[in-house]
Design a protein around this motif. Structure first.
Motif, PDB file in Angstrom:
ATOM      1  N   MET B   1       0.847  -1.207   0.000  1.00 44.33           N
ATOM      2  CA  MET B   1       0.000   0.000   0.000  1.00 44.33           C
ATOM      3  C   MET B   1       0.883   1.260   0.000  1.00 44.33           C
ATOM      4  O   MET B   1       0.756   2.126  -0.866  1.00 44.33           O
ATOM      5  N   ILE B   2       1.804   1.331   0.992  1.00 47.65           N
ATOM      6  CA  ILE B   2       2.664   2.517   1.065  1.00 47.65           C
ATOM      7  C   ILE B   2       3.573   2.580  -0.159  1.00 47.65           C
ATOM      8  O   ILE B   2       3.812   3.655  -0.711  1.00 47.65           O
ATOM      9  N   ALA B   3       4.039   1.394  -0.612  1.00 51.46           N
ATOM     10  CA  ALA B   3       4.915   1.361  -1.790  1.00 51.46           C
ATOM     11  C   ALA B   3       4.194   1.862  -3.034  1.00 51.46           C
ATOM     12  O   ALA B   3       4.832   2.364  -3.960  1.00 51.46           O
ATOM     13  N   ASP B   4       2.848   1.772  -3.058  1.00 50.70           N
ATOM     14  CA  ASP B   4       2.090   2.294  -4.201  1.00 50.70           C
ATOM     15  C   ASP B   4       2.052   3.819  -4.200  1.00 50.70           C
ATOM     16  O   ASP B   4       1.814   4.448  -5.227  1.00 50.70           O
ATOM     17  N   LEU B   5       2.248   4.402  -3.027  1.00 42.07           N
ATOM     18  CA  LEU B   5       2.153   5.858  -2.897  1.00 42.07           C
ATOM     19  C   LEU B   5       3.513   6.542  -2.879  1.00 42.07           C
ATOM     20  O   LEU B   5       3.609   7.746  -3.080  1.00 42.07           O
ATOM     21  N   CYS B   6       4.553   5.766  -2.636  1.00 40.29           N
ATOM     22  CA  CYS B   6       5.853   6.395  -2.385  1.00 40.29           C
ATOM     23  C   CYS B   6       6.976   5.462  -2.850  1.00 40.29           C
ATOM     24  O   CYS B   6       6.992   4.293  -2.480  1.00 40.29           O
ATOM     25  N   SER B   7       7.870   5.975  -3.670  1.00 44.18           N
ATOM     26  CA  SER B   7       9.020   5.179  -4.111  1.00 44.18           C
ATOM     27  C   SER B   7      10.176   5.415  -3.142  1.00 44.18           C
ATOM     28  O   SER B   7      10.654   6.550  -2.999  1.00 44.18           O
ATOM     29  N   TRP B   8      10.640   4.372  -2.497  1.00 49.47           N
ATOM     30  CA  TRP B   8      11.706   4.547  -1.501  1.00 49.47           C
ATOM     31  C   TRP B   8      13.044   4.934  -2.107  1.00 49.47           C
ATOM     32  O   TRP B   8      13.756   5.762  -1.529  1.00 49.47           O
ATOM     33  N   PRO B   9      13.429   4.393  -3.276  1.00 48.27           N
ATOM     34  CA  PRO B   9      14.678   4.893  -3.879  1.00 48.27           C
ATOM     35  C   PRO B   9      14.621   6.394  -4.169  1.00 48.27           C
ATOM     36  O   PRO B   9      15.588   7.125  -3.932  1.00 48.27           O
ATOM     37  N   VAL B  10      13.451   6.875  -4.626  1.00 47.23           N
ATOM     38  CA  VAL B  10      13.293   8.313  -4.870  1.00 47.23           C
ATOM     39  C   VAL B  10      13.380   9.067  -3.538  1.00 47.23           C
ATOM     40  O   VAL B  10      14.024  10.112  -3.442  1.00 47.23           O
ATOM     41  N   ALA B  11      12.750   8.497  -2.505  1.00 42.37           N
ATOM     42  CA  ALA B  11      12.766   9.140  -1.192  1.00 42.37           C
ATOM     43  C   ALA B  11      14.205   9.248  -0.662  1.00 42.37           C
ATOM     44  O   ALA B  11      14.596  10.294  -0.145  1.00 42.37           O
ATOM     45  N   ARG B  12      14.975   8.176  -0.823  1.00 46.28           N
ATOM     46  CA  ARG B  12      16.367   8.207  -0.322  1.00 46.28           C
ATOM     47  C   ARG B  12      17.177   9.286  -1.043  1.00 46.28           C
ATOM     48  O   ARG B  12      17.934  10.034  -0.421  1.00 46.28           O
ATOM     49  N   ALA B  13      17.000   9.349  -2.369  1.00 45.09           N
ATOM     50  CA  ALA B  13      17.751  10.352  -3.146  1.00 45.09           C
ATOM     51  C   ALA B  13      17.329  11.761  -2.736  1.00 45.09           C
ATOM     52  O   ALA B  13      18.164  12.671  -2.632  1.00 45.09           O
ATOM     53  N   THR B  14      16.025  11.952  -2.477  1.00 48.74           N
ATOM     54  CA  THR B  14      15.525  13.276  -2.068  1.00 48.74           C
ATOM     55  C   THR B  14      16.068  13.649  -0.687  1.00 48.74           C
ATOM     56  O   THR B  14      16.378  14.814  -0.429  1.00 48.74           O
ATOM     57  N   ALA B  15      16.200  12.646   0.178  1.00 51.03           N
ATOM     58  CA  ALA B  15      16.723  12.914   1.521  1.00 51.03           C
ATOM     59  C   ALA B  15      18.150  13.459   1.435  1.00 51.03           C
ATOM     60  O   ALA B  15      18.506  14.404   2.145  1.00 51.03           O
ATOM     61  N   ARG B  16      18.946  12.857   0.534  1.00 51.90           N
ATOM     62  CA  ARG B  16      20.318  13.344   0.369  1.00 51.90           C
ATOM     63  C   ARG B  16      20.328  14.766  -0.182  1.00 51.90           C
ATOM     64  O   ARG B  16      21.092  15.613   0.231  1.00 51.90           O
ATOM     65  N   GLU B  17      19.413  15.003  -1.131  1.00 51.59           N
ATOM     66  CA  GLU B  17      19.394  16.289  -1.829  1.00 51.59           C
ATOM     67  C   GLU B  17      18.856  17.411  -0.945  1.00 51.59           C
ATOM     68  O   GLU B  17      19.457  18.489  -0.864  1.00 51.59           O
ATOM     69  N   ARG B  18      17.715  17.181  -0.276  1.00 52.83           N
ATOM     70  CA  ARG B  18      17.056  18.246   0.487  1.00 52.83           C
ATOM     71  C   ARG B  18      17.382  18.197   1.978  1.00 52.83           C
ATOM     72  O   ARG B  18      17.601  19.229   2.605  1.00 52.83           O
ATOM     73  N   GLY B  19      17.407  16.965   2.525  1.00 52.83           N
ATOM     74  CA  GLY B  19      17.579  16.821   3.961  1.00 52.83           C
ATOM     75  C   GLY B  19      18.953  17.254   4.428  1.00 52.83           C
ATOM     76  O   GLY B  19      19.097  17.807   5.518  1.00 52.83           O
ATOM     77  N   LEU B  20      19.957  16.987   3.619  1.00 49.88           N
ATOM     78  CA  LEU B  20      21.324  17.314   4.032  1.00 49.88           C
ATOM     79  C   LEU B  20      21.811  18.633   3.434  1.00 49.88           C
ATOM     80  O   LEU B  20      22.993  18.961   3.528  1.00 49.88           O
ATOM     81  N   ALA B  21      20.895  19.384   2.830  1.00 47.47           N
ATOM     82  CA  ALA B  21      21.287  20.680   2.255  1.00 47.47           C
ATOM     83  C   ALA B  21      21.678  21.636   3.380  1.00 47.47           C
ATOM     84  O   ALA B  21      21.047  21.625   4.445  1.00 47.47           O
ATOM     85  N   PRO B  22      22.703  22.465   3.169  1.00 43.53           N
ATOM     86  CA  PRO B  22      23.136  23.400   4.226  1.00 43.53           C
ATOM     87  C   PRO B  22      22.002  24.295   4.718  1.00 43.53           C
ATOM     88  O   PRO B  22      21.928  24.593   5.914  1.00 43.53           O
ATOM     89  N   VAL B  23      21.108  24.704   3.820  1.00 41.64           N
ATOM     90  CA  VAL B  23      20.010  25.594   4.246  1.00 41.64           C
ATOM     91  C   VAL B  23      19.103  24.861   5.239  1.00 41.64           C
ATOM     92  O   VAL B  23      18.707  25.424   6.275  1.00 41.64           O
ATOM     93  N   THR B  24      18.790  23.596   4.932  1.00 39.45           N
ATOM     94  CA  THR B  24      17.936  22.812   5.842  1.00 39.45           C
ATOM     95  C   THR B  24      18.588  22.698   7.210  1.00 39.45           C
ATOM     96  O   THR B  24      17.951  22.950   8.249  1.00 39.45           O
ATOM     97  N   LEU B  25      19.855  22.319   7.201  1.00 37.62           N
ATOM     98  CA  LEU B  25      20.567  22.130   8.470  1.00 37.62           C
ATOM     99  C   LEU B  25      20.669  23.448   9.233  1.00 37.62           C
ATOM    100  O   LEU B  25      20.527  23.498  10.461  1.00 37.62           O
ATOM    101  N   GLY B  26      20.901  24.535   8.489  1.00 40.77           N
ATOM    102  CA  GLY B  26      21.020  25.856   9.104  1.00 40.77           C
ATOM    103  C   GLY B  26      19.721  26.270   9.785  1.00 40.77           C
ATOM    104  O   GLY B  26      19.720  26.722  10.940  1.00 40.77           O
ATOM    105  N   ILE B  27      18.586  26.109   9.066  1.00 38.68           N
ATOM    106  CA  ILE B  27      17.298  26.521   9.658  1.00 38.68           C
ATOM    107  C   ILE B  27      16.946  25.615  10.844  1.00 38.68           C
ATOM    108  O   ILE B  27      16.417  26.090  11.859  1.00 38.68           O
TER     109      ILE B  27
END
Lengths: 299, 249
Positions: B1-27
């Motif tokens: 069910m969750i896999a139908d709504l969300c791709s985990w490989p895409v989520a992991r790549a997004t986490a690296r891109e947005r989650g670890l961005a200096p702006v995110t960490l700074g705020i």
């Protein structure tokens, strides 16, 4: 046999800033069979890349349709069997080449080790550790090829795969194409390198202004017979039915032949169909000559 | 069910891109500092989401949602990713879920620092109210994030963040200025009604209702949840219509 790729009357129009309309692809139809390499040749702006993107439904056609293995291009079962290497850098700049390949391996459900072995195979080990922002055009091209090959695709669409590559890279792409064909994969290849296209392709589509001018059979030995007909108009439907590989251009019927020995049977067949033949010419159809003749309009 | 709504490989790549961005960490660091400095014996954990903190928290939502979909489409990478056997809904889900998780983690850090500071400065009790603060503060922020995704499904680059800021400022000016400019028209009741339905609503006052044993009115929670899921669905529906390749020059 179901074609690996089939395009049926694909048309794409764009509005121009002046309020006009640009027809990027105009009623384009063709098919690529498994185990076949089909080249697409045409000048810049001919609509080659747009045609590829329409086939994959990356762009929505205004009219027409495409099928991958008989399925809708959005069908996940079809996508699992497709590889696409675009002509421009399309990778997140912050990721390393290896991270990009691992992402695509995960999406395809293939082991990450496959990414590592492809990197090695394509001579890409050192750059794969770096961020893609630091890549040269050739390195981006290799990364594009690697991601396209990850799932061992049964259909490969390559857009200018040799652009920016050194001669060794060009040879590598050639070997890769031959390897794909040998294992029964279908390939659609956009390229400006006529010599490469001639070496690896089975058929070539000549495209200009979004329209397919001619499908040239390279395996036919690169020769064509040109027959001038007195009753071309009356013959057009019959020729289309009985000799669909040929094309009628005015009163000239042109068809690829394996060599001069294939001409007498062709003439007999045409006469049997009711053709009134005025003249028959057999000529070498070097790809460059054909290209200049068809696309550039030179005699 | 969750896999139908969300791709985990895409989520992991997004986490690296947005989650670890200096702006995110700074705020996130700013939120922690605000919580730490403003947390006192009589505060209850909302300091990272109210006053000065609310500006930074909304800024984080704007950063995480800005170009969340459009950046990948415009870079061209979405073409390649969406040629893989995943649906567009899974791709949108993968990116949105990670942006939401990052927002929750950063908000959670701000809340935790505020609560810890409060306990260290002698604050005690009112645990239910303190615990409720975090989900109630996150809920509208997640609604705004989903709204950014919905706008970004058809706009270019970071236009979605710009549009959202412009609309919110425009509405605030209108809500404040129109009743003053046209007092005879009696616009205030109408503006109040529109305001209660203008995007996700601030739900923090519910924590106060619990804390002070007032009558609990959960309708805001339902409204925010409905907004969040509606915006998610709209973002998927709109993104399904979008062409992934760009017209070449």
């Amino acid at each position: 046999m179901t074609p690996a790729l089939e395009a049926r009357g694909l048309t794409k129009r764009y509005r121009t800033p002046g309020g006009g309309e640009l027809v990027a692809v105009d009623a384009l139809s063709f098919a690529v069979q498994p185990g076949e390499i089909v080249g697409v040749l045409g000048p810049n702006g001919a609509g080659k890349t747009t045609a590829l993107q329409l086939c994959l439904r990356l762009l929505h056609p205004d009219t027409g349709d495409s099928r991958l293995f008989g399925l809708d291009p959005e069908d996940l079962a079809a996508r699992r069997r497709v590889g696409y290497a675009p002509d421009a850098a399309l990778f997140p700049k912050a990721l390393t080449g290896m991270r990009v390949l691992e992402l695509h391996a995960d999406l395809l459900g293939v082991p990450r080790a496959k990414a590592a072995s492809l990197v090695e195979q394509l001579g890409f080990v050192e750059p794969a550790k770096r961020q893609t922002a630091t890549y040269s055009r050739g390195q981006l091209q290799r990364l594009g090829l690697a991601q396209a090959l990850l799932g061992d695709p049964d259909l490969m669409l390559l857009d200018e795969p040799t652009a920016g590559l050194d001669p060794a890279g060009v040879a590598q792409v050639r070997e890769l194409l031959v390897g794909l064909k040998a294992r029964g994969a279908a390939v659609l290849l956009n390229s400006h390198l006529l010599s490469e296209v001639e070496r690896v392709c089975d058929r070539v589509l000549f495209v200009k202004n979004g329209r397919c001018l001619r499908v040239h059979d390279v395996r036919a030995g690169g020769q064509r017979a040109e027959v001038r007909l007195a009753n071309a108009m009356q013959m057009s439907v019959r020729l289309q039915e009985k000799l669909p590989a040929g094309a009628l251009d005015g009163d000239h019927f042109q068809i690829a032949v394996s060599g001069p020995e294939a001409v007498p049977p062709l003439v007999r067949e045409l006469v049997d169909l009711g053709a009134e033949i005025l003249e028959v010419r057999v000529g070498g159809a070097e790809l460059e000559e054909l290209y200049l003749q068809l696309v550039e309009g030179r005699a | 069910m969750i896999a139908d709504l969300c791709s985990w490989p895409v989520a992991r790549a997004t986490a690296r891109e947005r989650g670890l961005a200096p702006v995110t960490l700074g705020i996130a660091l700013v939120l922690v500092l605000i919580g730490m400095l403003r947390g006192s014996a009589d505060t209850w954990g909302a300091e990272a989401f109210s006053g000065f903190g609310s500006f930074w928290f909304f800024l984080l939502a704007l950063f995480l949602g800005g170009g969340l979909l459009a950046d990948e489409v415009e870079s061209g990478h979405a073409q390649l990713v969406l040629l893989r056997p995943i649906t567009r809904a899974q791709w949108v889900g993968g990116r949105l879920v990670v942006a939401a998780l990052v927002l929750c983690i950063a908000g959670g850090a701000g809340w935790a620092s505020s609560v810890v500071a409060s306990f260290m400065r002698g604050g005690a009790g009112e645990l239910a109210g303190r615990l409720l603060v975090l989900p109630l503060a996150l809920l509208p922020a997640l609604g705004w994030l989903a709204t950014l995704a919905a706008i970004g499904a058809f706009t270019r680059g970071w236009t979605n963040s710009g549009l959202l800021v412009a609309v919110r400022i425009g509405w605030a000016l209108a809500a404040f200025g129109l009743p003053l400019a046209f007092p005879k028209l009696g616009l205030q009741p109408l503006i109040d009604v529109i305001g209660r339905h203008f995007g996700p609503q601030d739900a923090l006052m519910l924590a106060r209702q619990v804390q002070y044993h007032e009558r609990f009115e959960p309708s805001v929670i339902f409204w925010d949840l409905a907004w969040l899921f509606a915006a998610w669905v709209v973002s998927v529906r709109l993104f399904n219509l979008r062409e992934l390749a760009r017209r070449r020059a």
